[in-house]
Design a protein around this motif. Structure first.
Motif, PDB file in Angstrom:
ATOM      1  N   ASP A 115      42.617  45.491  36.083  1.00  0.00           N
ATOM      2  CA  ASP A 115      43.672  46.286  36.678  1.00  0.00           C
ATOM      3  C   ASP A 115      44.448  45.506  37.404  1.00  0.00           C
ATOM      4  O   ASP A 115      43.904  45.028  38.686  1.00  0.00           O
ATOM      5  CB  ASP A 115      43.094  47.605  37.484  1.00  0.00           C
ATOM      6  CG  ASP A 115      43.814  48.627  37.736  1.00  0.00           C
ATOM      7  OD1 ASP A 115      45.155  48.267  38.046  1.00  0.00           O
ATOM      8  OD2 ASP A 115      43.638  49.593  38.374  1.00  0.00           O
ATOM      9  N   ILE A 116      45.861  45.334  37.265  1.00  0.00           N
ATOM     10  CA  ILE A 116      47.008  44.586  38.074  1.00  0.00           C
ATOM     11  C   ILE A 116      47.579  45.571  38.495  1.00  0.00           C
ATOM     12  O   ILE A 116      48.450  46.156  37.902  1.00  0.00           O
ATOM     13  CB  ILE A 116      47.458  43.430  37.254  1.00  0.00           C
ATOM     14  CG1 ILE A 116      46.593  42.538  36.667  1.00  0.00           C
ATOM     15  CG2 ILE A 116      48.650  42.953  38.210  1.00  0.00           C
ATOM     16  CD1 ILE A 116      47.486  41.546  35.845  1.00  0.00           C
ATOM     17  N   ALA A 117      47.489  45.706  39.739  1.00  0.00           N
ATOM     18  CA  ALA A 117      48.372  46.870  40.812  1.00  0.00           C
ATOM     19  C   ALA A 117      49.756  46.677  40.415  1.00  0.00           C
ATOM     20  O   ALA A 117      50.251  45.799  40.445  1.00  0.00           O
ATOM     21  CB  ALA A 117      48.035  46.708  42.320  1.00  0.00           C
ATOM     22  N   GLY A 118      50.451  47.974  40.407  1.00  0.00           N
ATOM     23  CA  GLY A 118      51.887  47.847  40.160  1.00  0.00           C
ATOM     24  C   GLY A 118      52.409  47.925  38.666  1.00  0.00           C
ATOM     25  O   GLY A 118      53.494  47.627  38.469  1.00  0.00           O
ATOM     26  N   THR A 119      51.509  47.612  37.651  1.00  0.00           N
ATOM     27  CA  THR A 119      51.880  47.310  36.377  1.00  0.00           C
ATOM     28  C   THR A 119      50.924  48.233  35.340  1.00  0.00           C
ATOM     29  O   THR A 119      50.149  49.142  36.125  1.00  0.00           O
ATOM     30  CB  THR A 119      51.335  45.752  36.003  1.00  0.00           C
ATOM     31  OG1 THR A 119      50.062  45.566  35.758  1.00  0.00           O
ATOM     32  CG2 THR A 119      51.948  44.704  36.952  1.00  0.00           C
ATOM     33  N   ASP A 120      51.314  48.109  34.089  1.00  0.00           N
ATOM     34  CA  ASP A 120      50.637  48.611  33.149  1.00  0.00           C
ATOM     35  C   ASP A 120      49.541  48.187  32.639  1.00  0.00           C
ATOM     36  O   ASP A 120      49.043  48.502  31.556  1.00  0.00           O
ATOM     37  CB  ASP A 120      51.404  49.149  32.084  1.00  0.00           C
ATOM     38  CG  ASP A 120      52.479  50.163  32.375  1.00  0.00           C
ATOM     39  OD1 ASP A 120      52.317  50.981  33.215  1.00  0.00           O
ATOM     40  OD2 ASP A 120      53.593  50.056  31.641  1.00  0.00           O
ATOM     41  N   ILE A 121      49.099  46.919  33.345  1.00  0.00           N
ATOM     42  CA  ILE A 121      47.926  46.138  32.853  1.00  0.00           C
ATOM     43  C   ILE A 121      46.658  46.893  33.477  1.00  0.00           C
ATOM     44  O   ILE A 121      46.295  46.363  34.614  1.00  0.00           O
ATOM     45  CB  ILE A 121      48.141  44.703  33.204  1.00  0.00           C
ATOM     46  CG1 ILE A 121      49.508  44.215  32.885  1.00  0.00           C
ATOM     47  CG2 ILE A 121      46.845  43.810  32.445  1.00  0.00           C
ATOM     48  CD1 ILE A 121      49.535  42.741  32.991  1.00  0.00           C
ATOM     49  N   GLN A 122      46.123  47.806  32.781  1.00  0.00           N
ATOM     50  CA  GLN A 122      44.915  48.485  33.055  1.00  0.00           C
ATOM     51  C   GLN A 122      44.127  48.663  31.899  1.00  0.00           C
ATOM     52  O   GLN A 122      44.325  49.641  31.151  1.00  0.00           O
ATOM     53  CB  GLN A 122      45.415  49.892  33.944  1.00  0.00           C
ATOM     54  CG  GLN A 122      46.196  49.587  35.271  1.00  0.00           C
ATOM     55  CD  GLN A 122      46.473  51.242  35.542  1.00  0.00           C
ATOM     56  OE1 GLN A 122      46.275  52.134  35.073  1.00  0.00           O
ATOM     57  NE2 GLN A 122      47.382  50.963  36.440  1.00  0.00           N
ATOM     58  N   ILE A 180      44.546  42.574  42.275  1.00  0.00           N
ATOM     59  CA  ILE A 180      44.057  42.621  40.844  1.00  0.00           C
ATOM     60  C   ILE A 180      42.337  43.018  40.989  1.00  0.00           C
ATOM     61  O   ILE A 180      41.752  42.288  42.000  1.00  0.00           O
ATOM     62  CB  ILE A 180      43.943  41.293  40.084  1.00  0.00           C
ATOM     63  CG1 ILE A 180      45.415  40.844  39.910  1.00  0.00           C
ATOM     64  CG2 ILE A 180      43.156  41.015  38.728  1.00  0.00           C
ATOM     65  CD1 ILE A 180      45.662  39.357  39.148  1.00  0.00           C
ATOM     66  N   THR A 181      42.031  43.996  40.332  1.00  0.00           N
ATOM     67  CA  THR A 181      40.613  44.368  40.375  1.00  0.00           C
ATOM     68  C   THR A 181      39.851  44.205  39.143  1.00  0.00           C
ATOM     69  O   THR A 181      40.409  44.533  37.797  1.00  0.00           O
ATOM     70  CB  THR A 181      40.516  45.870  40.738  1.00  0.00           C
ATOM     71  OG1 THR A 181      41.110  46.087  41.830  1.00  0.00           O
ATOM     72  CG2 THR A 181      39.016  46.184  40.885  1.00  0.00           C
ATOM     73  N   PRO A 228      32.769  45.913  41.397  1.00  0.00           N
ATOM     74  CA  PRO A 228      34.003  45.130  40.897  1.00  0.00           C
ATOM     75  C   PRO A 228      34.323  43.961  42.120  1.00  0.00           C
ATOM     76  O   PRO A 228      34.003  44.080  43.122  1.00  0.00           O
ATOM     77  CB  PRO A 228      35.338  46.207  40.913  1.00  0.00           C
ATOM     78  CG  PRO A 228      34.549  47.203  41.920  1.00  0.00           C
ATOM     79  CD  PRO A 228      33.127  47.098  41.609  1.00  0.00           C
ATOM     80  N   VAL A 229      35.046  43.162  41.474  1.00  0.00           N
ATOM     81  CA  VAL A 229      35.539  42.169  42.418  1.00  0.00           C
ATOM     82  C   VAL A 229      37.124  42.058  42.493  1.00  0.00           C
ATOM     83  O   VAL A 229      37.990  42.456  41.363  1.00  0.00           O
ATOM     84  CB  VAL A 229      35.199  40.670  41.768  1.00  0.00           C
ATOM     85  CG1 VAL A 229      33.664  40.385  42.172  1.00  0.00           C
ATOM     86  CG2 VAL A 229      35.629  40.568  40.541  1.00  0.00           C
ATOM     87  N   GLN A 230      37.715  41.669  43.607  1.00  0.00           N
ATOM     88  CA  GLN A 230      39.324  41.961  43.693  1.00  0.00           C
ATOM     89  C   GLN A 230      39.660  40.584  44.141  1.00  0.00           C
ATOM     90  O   GLN A 230      39.313  39.593  44.376  1.00  0.00           O
ATOM     91  CB  GLN A 230      39.250  42.741  44.833  1.00  0.00           C
ATOM     92  CG  GLN A 230      39.160  44.073  44.782  1.00  0.00           C
ATOM     93  CD  GLN A 230      39.721  45.144  45.637  1.00  0.00           C
ATOM     94  OE1 GLN A 230      39.670  44.893  46.671  1.00  0.00           O
ATOM     95  NE2 GLN A 230      40.110  46.294  45.025  1.00  0.00           N
ATOM     96  N   TYR A 231      40.926  40.233  43.520  1.00  0.00           N
ATOM     97  CA  TYR A 231      41.605  38.893  43.858  1.00  0.00           C
ATOM     98  C   TYR A 231      43.060  39.250  44.313  1.00  0.00           C
ATOM     99  O   TYR A 231      43.581  40.330  44.026  1.00  0.00           O
ATOM    100  CB  TYR A 231      41.906  38.194  42.421  1.00  0.00           C
ATOM    101  CG  TYR A 231      40.497  37.812  41.815  1.00  0.00           C
ATOM    102  CD1 TYR A 231      40.105  36.408  41.931  1.00  0.00           C
ATOM    103  CD2 TYR A 231      39.671  38.649  41.009  1.00  0.00           C
ATOM    104  CE1 TYR A 231      38.647  35.936  41.573  1.00  0.00           C
ATOM    105  CE2 TYR A 231      38.420  38.272  40.573  1.00  0.00           C
ATOM    106  CZ  TYR A 231      37.960  36.976  40.685  1.00  0.00           C
ATOM    107  OH  TYR A 231      36.777  36.613  40.254  1.00  0.00           O
ATOM    108  N   GLU A 232      43.745  38.284  44.809  1.00  0.00           N
ATOM    109  CA  GLU A 232      44.937  38.265  45.253  1.00  0.00           C
ATOM    110  C   GLU A 232      45.898  37.397  44.289  1.00  0.00           C
ATOM    111  O   GLU A 232      45.538  36.011  44.502  1.00  0.00           O
ATOM    112  CB  GLU A 232      45.304  38.177  46.686  1.00  0.00           C
ATOM    113  CG  GLU A 232      46.735  38.170  47.163  1.00  0.00           C
ATOM    114  CD  GLU A 232      46.705  38.167  48.513  1.00  0.00           C
ATOM    115  OE1 GLU A 232      46.971  39.238  49.555  1.00  0.00           O
ATOM    116  OE2 GLU A 232      46.300  37.043  49.342  1.00  0.00           O
ATOM    117  N   VAL A 233      46.888  37.743  43.749  1.00  0.00           N
ATOM    118  CA  VAL A 233      47.658  36.837  42.900  1.00  0.00           C
ATOM    119  C   VAL A 233      48.407  35.876  43.837  1.00  0.00           C
ATOM    120  O   VAL A 233      48.971  35.970  44.997  1.00  0.00           O
ATOM    121  CB  VAL A 233      48.929  37.534  42.290  1.00  0.00           C
ATOM    122  CG1 VAL A 233      49.941  36.479  41.569  1.00  0.00           C
ATOM    123  CG2 VAL A 233      48.442  38.475  41.250  1.00  0.00           C
ATOM    124  N   THR A 234      48.093  34.583  43.395  1.00  0.00           N
ATOM    125  CA  THR A 234      48.637  33.206  44.242  1.00  0.00           C
ATOM    126  C   THR A 234      49.841  32.743  43.523  1.00  0.00           C
ATOM    127  O   THR A 234      50.770  32.051  44.214  1.00  0.00           O
ATOM    128  CB  THR A 234      47.635  32.215  44.406  1.00  0.00           C
ATOM    129  OG1 THR A 234      47.076  31.923  43.198  1.00  0.00           O
ATOM    130  CG2 THR A 234      46.560  32.859  45.271  1.00  0.00           C
TER     131      THR A 234
END
Length: 231
Positions: A92-99, A165-166, A174-180
């Protein structure tokens, strides 16, 4: 214009792990996943592209029950990568349709990385680190569509730095990431040894196709490479 899909990555087996470059090809038709029935046109399935394979050196541990492609034995990594890290099941990428869902993938008989045929799934390269691992890069890859560009991963190139990103995991939190960073890399010069490293600081790496569509090569010029660091 006929609908096409992107073959994001092909596989090169090296001394330590599988690496990806890329090619695209014209697909056959397929239906979208149930969650995608509202899409204006159906998803499509990719066909095979090209790849090269290099045999591993003698000191690579390849136990019994290997998968063999063109005489090269390929199987999940042993040692440090055999840690009990849960497999990813969703992205799941926040703010997008990538779920989308995530499935484990390996290498096809033609020596290309398996990539889910559905535009609504990403493939996790199971011969490398998993999301949530202590080190190395966890790599996901997925297709985009050509012409209409309405499928989820066409948005990857526009994801802002700092986006959350989750990654959901099987029987685990779940694990979470921040786009760099998000960048275009020419497929001809993609530094796969850097992208698919198994040691060093842990990252999530997501790859799809992008850039100009090269009619003479029936392929995209670039890969879109997103990197993210764990929170």
């Amino acid at each position: 214009m006929p609908r096409k899909s992107c073959r994001s990555v092909a596989v090169l087996l090296t001394a330590s792990f599988g690496l990806f470059a890329g090619g695209c090809a014209t697909p056959a038709a397929q239906s979208p996943t149930p969650d995608a029935q509202s899409a204006t046109t159906p998803a499509t399935a990719p066909t095979s592209g090209s790849a090269t394979v290099q045999a591993p050196p003698d000191d690579v541990d390849l136990p019994a029950s290997d998968v063999v492609t063109s005489g090269v034995a390929i199987r999940p990594a042993t040692g440090a990568l055999a840690e009990a890290t849960p497999s990813p099941v969703s992205l799941d990428i926040a703010g997008t349709d990538i779920q989308v869902g995530v499935i484990d993938v390996g290498i096809e008989e033609d020596n290309e990385m398996e990539i889910p045929e559905s535009f609504y799934e990403a493939g996790w390269y199971r011969y490398g680190p998993a999301p949530g691992s202590a080190a190395g890069n966890a790599v996901l890859a997925a297709h985009i569509d050509i012409g209409t560009e309405v499928m989820p991963f066409t948005q990857l190139k526009n994801v802002p730095v700092g986006t959350l990103i989750t990654v959901g995991r099987e029987n685990a939190e779940p694990v979470q990431y921040e786009v760099t960073g998000v960048r275009h890399e020419p497929k001809a010069t993609l530094n796969t040894s850097e992208i698919f490293q198994r040691d060093g600081e842990h990252q999530l790496v997501i790859i799809t196709c992008g850039g100009d569509w090269l009619v003479d090569k029936d392929d995209y010029q670039d890969n879109v490479v997103l990197t993210a660091s764990p929170l």
